[in-house]
Design an enzyme around this catalytic site. Sequence first.
Site, PDB file in Angstrom:
ATOM      1  N   GLU A   8      84.890  35.849  20.414  1.00  0.00           N
ATOM      2  CA  GLU A   8      83.443  35.952  20.287  1.00  0.00           C
ATOM      3  C   GLU A   8      82.706  35.273  21.441  1.00  0.00           C
ATOM      4  OE1 GLU A   8      81.879  34.381  16.626  1.00  0.00           O
ATOM      5  OE2 GLU A   8      79.808  34.693  17.253  1.00  0.00           O
ATOM      6  N   GLU A  56      74.484  30.540   6.631  1.00  0.00           N
ATOM      7  CA  GLU A  56      73.917  31.704   7.320  1.00  0.00           C
ATOM      8  C   GLU A  56      73.470  32.782   6.336  1.00  0.00           C
ATOM      9  OE1 GLU A  56      77.074  32.638  10.158  1.00  0.00           O
ATOM     10  OE2 GLU A  56      76.230  31.204  11.570  1.00  0.00           O
ATOM     11  N   ASP A  68      80.694  25.956  16.874  1.00  0.00           N
ATOM     12  CA  ASP A  68      81.125  27.315  16.534  1.00  0.00           C
ATOM     13  C   ASP A  68      82.003  27.924  17.619  1.00  0.00           C
ATOM     14  OD1 ASP A  68      81.365  29.638  15.145  1.00  0.00           O
ATOM     15  OD2 ASP A  68      79.321  30.342  15.481  1.00  0.00           O
TER      16      ASP A  68
HETATM   17  C1  GCU Z   1      79.639  32.684  13.759  1.00  0.00           C
HETATM   18  C2  GCU Z   1      79.586  34.165  13.969  1.00  0.00           C
HETATM   19  C3  GCU Z   1      79.207  34.901  12.717  1.00  0.00           C
HETATM   20  C4  GCU Z   1      80.115  34.471  11.570  1.00  0.00           C
HETATM   21  C5  GCU Z   1      80.096  32.963  11.438  1.00  0.00           C
HETATM   22  C6  GCU Z   1      81.095  32.420  10.426  1.00  0.00           C
HETATM   23  O1  GCU Z   1      78.368  32.168  13.577  1.00  0.00           O
HETATM   24  O2  GCU Z   1      78.669  34.456  15.000  1.00  0.00           O
HETATM   25  O3  GCU Z   1      79.316  36.263  12.972  1.00  0.00           O
HETATM   26  O4  GCU Z   1      79.726  35.055  10.393  1.00  0.00           O
HETATM   27  O5  GCU Z   1      80.429  32.376  12.666  1.00  0.00           O
HETATM   28  O6  GCU Z   1      82.059  31.815  10.850  1.00  0.00           O
HETATM   29  O7  GCU Z   1      80.900  32.574   9.245  1.00  0.00           O
END
Ligand code: GCU
Length: 665
Positions: free
Chosen positions: A380, A273, A352
């Site tokens: 979440e 990400e 997730d």
């Molecule tokens: C999810 C979450 C993110 C977080 C990511 C992670 O995608 O929405 O906010 O950073 O998990 O576990 O790194």
Amino acid sequence: MEVNNWTQLWLSYQKVYEGHGTWGIGYSGFDAENRIVESAVYEFRTAMEGLTGENVVITDSEGNVKNDRILSLVKDESIPKEGYRVESGEYGATVKAPDENGLLYGIFALIRNVACGKKPGEIKEELSPSNPLRMMNHWDNMDGSIERGYSGNSFFFDKDSIIISRRTRDYARFMASVGINGVVINNVNVKDAASYLITDRYFDKVKALSEIFADYGIKLYLSLNFASPIELGGMSICDPMSKEVIDWWKGKMSEIHLKVPELGGFLVKADSEGRPGPFTYGRTQADGANMLADIIDQYGWIIIWRCFVYNCTQDWRDKKTDRARAGYDYFKDQDGDYHDNVILQIKNGPMDFQIREAVSPLLGGLTRTNQMLEVQIAQEYTGHQIDLCYLIPLFKEVLDFHTYCREGCDTVADVVSTRTFGNRLGGMAAVINTGNDYNWTGNDLAAANTYGFGRLAFDTSLSSEQIAREWIRMTYQLESDKEDILTDMLLRSREIYEKYTSFLGIGWMVTPHDHYGPSIDGYEYSRWGTYHRADHLGIGVDRTDKGTGYAQQYYKENAQMYNDPKTCPEELLLFFHHIPYTYKLKSGKTLIQYIYDSHFEGLKEAQELAQSWERLKPVIPAESHERVSKRFELQLVNAREWCDQVNSYFYRKSGIPDEKGREIF
Ligand code: GCU
């Protein structure tokens, strides 16, 4: 003196019975001045005074103070690491342990037993932790915000500085009371000021925090920015094979060691990400992790490397790429390459933290690598601590899952505890749900997850119900019929949430980014790889050998089971298969009718939860009752929105009406 303006959660130590007399403490093999031993004695004293009104006085070396009862703290190296043996009787109590952490946990076990209503003489408990690492991961940012936080701001950080207060110590007490022995204080997405946590700017405060944690047997860990050589060192690269980069890290780590010797190590989110990582330089994840691990091994530190690596810029048109496959595809090939002070941290599912998904095939799929389970108690995708969702049943399912990696010792609990492969490191971590709200967790009832995760990580054989009852007793002390009501609410809550949200393992359908409330197509045409693939005939992702092949990442027994819709557990049907709306489920219902029924049911059951809470009004402290009632009001709005949107969406897609003729829009 700072005013204590927050609840004491399950350590509120309200009176359970009127005791009398005094306790003395006797030490055998433990040093009374050891920091953890001091904390243990402090807890015992505070707890007994609160719970029973009994005084705890320390016997002096001549034995001049006469006590009615003695608590003996006895070192016993025959007990496994961090374990304890607790016994009580008319004479007092004995806690035996091989080390200070075990002693502290033994004292907390004694306190828990008293708080749960046991009388001296009835207490006997012997336990050693199921998992060596039992960790909390904070996603706290240094500006004070919390990524996916639903209970206020951070109590560690504000405006790019570190906060140290009585709250810090209370936090450490809560964590130790459920057996947590490691805490990562900052978000895995390490940016801005957080990159500087490993510099002079913050060393003093990080050290001070680590000392408070150390008093409670907890190691402090930091999330690390893999691009630190660039961001802090002014270099142009962070290639883990570059000599200059390695030298930079060597210097940096030795500096950190000098300044914060109590540290446990580092958590790294790389190539995920948008976070930097070894892939940029054509290196593997193992190259990145090992480079850091080799440097810090001399300090006894470890690298916790996350496996949440996937392509987050997918084309929704592409049906071959499957985000669920990514973890296994990236990490399985290097099984055995990771050095033994590296541990891979693996999310419970391959997507997730959805309300339901398959168990990650990496767990037990890796056979020569240290591995730990990551779960999320920050809600979440499970209701933002507005909706009630007791997550321990979900975690139990994951822990009990048979991977088939080794006969007779193959559950996820076996694997991550190190029982299966005899790894050097193993354990469980949770993305935590706390913040600086008065009640720590936004929803008072969400503290059951905070408590529950710790208890479960310490003893994976505990049942969801047992944990729920303990938490209720320690928090609210209810008469048994009232305790039954609240226990039942907690135990049903996850299934209820699932009923009114996304069904049969399909996941998502949430408002993008925010992840609260329905948006059926919110992620359908996006880059995130999170699709439901619904059309006018059916819904679900084909992950069989004819689809993305994800099911084949499991050992044969599971691969076959998942591959066939007839043998695939129904609650995961749409995770593995694309199914027509007219498909008959085991109950005889069609899929579309199941969608309608479960959503109407979920809404009704959410209303029942709120009604049950109303019935508890006379016995729950007014402010706590009111806080939770307000959340239930919001939960009902959410449940109705989900129910109506999901039902309307699938009615419009399929054109098939509800057999029962209920209102759909
Ligand atoms: C999810 C979450 C993110 C977080 C990511 C992670 O995608 O929405 O906010 O950073 O998990 O576990 O790194």
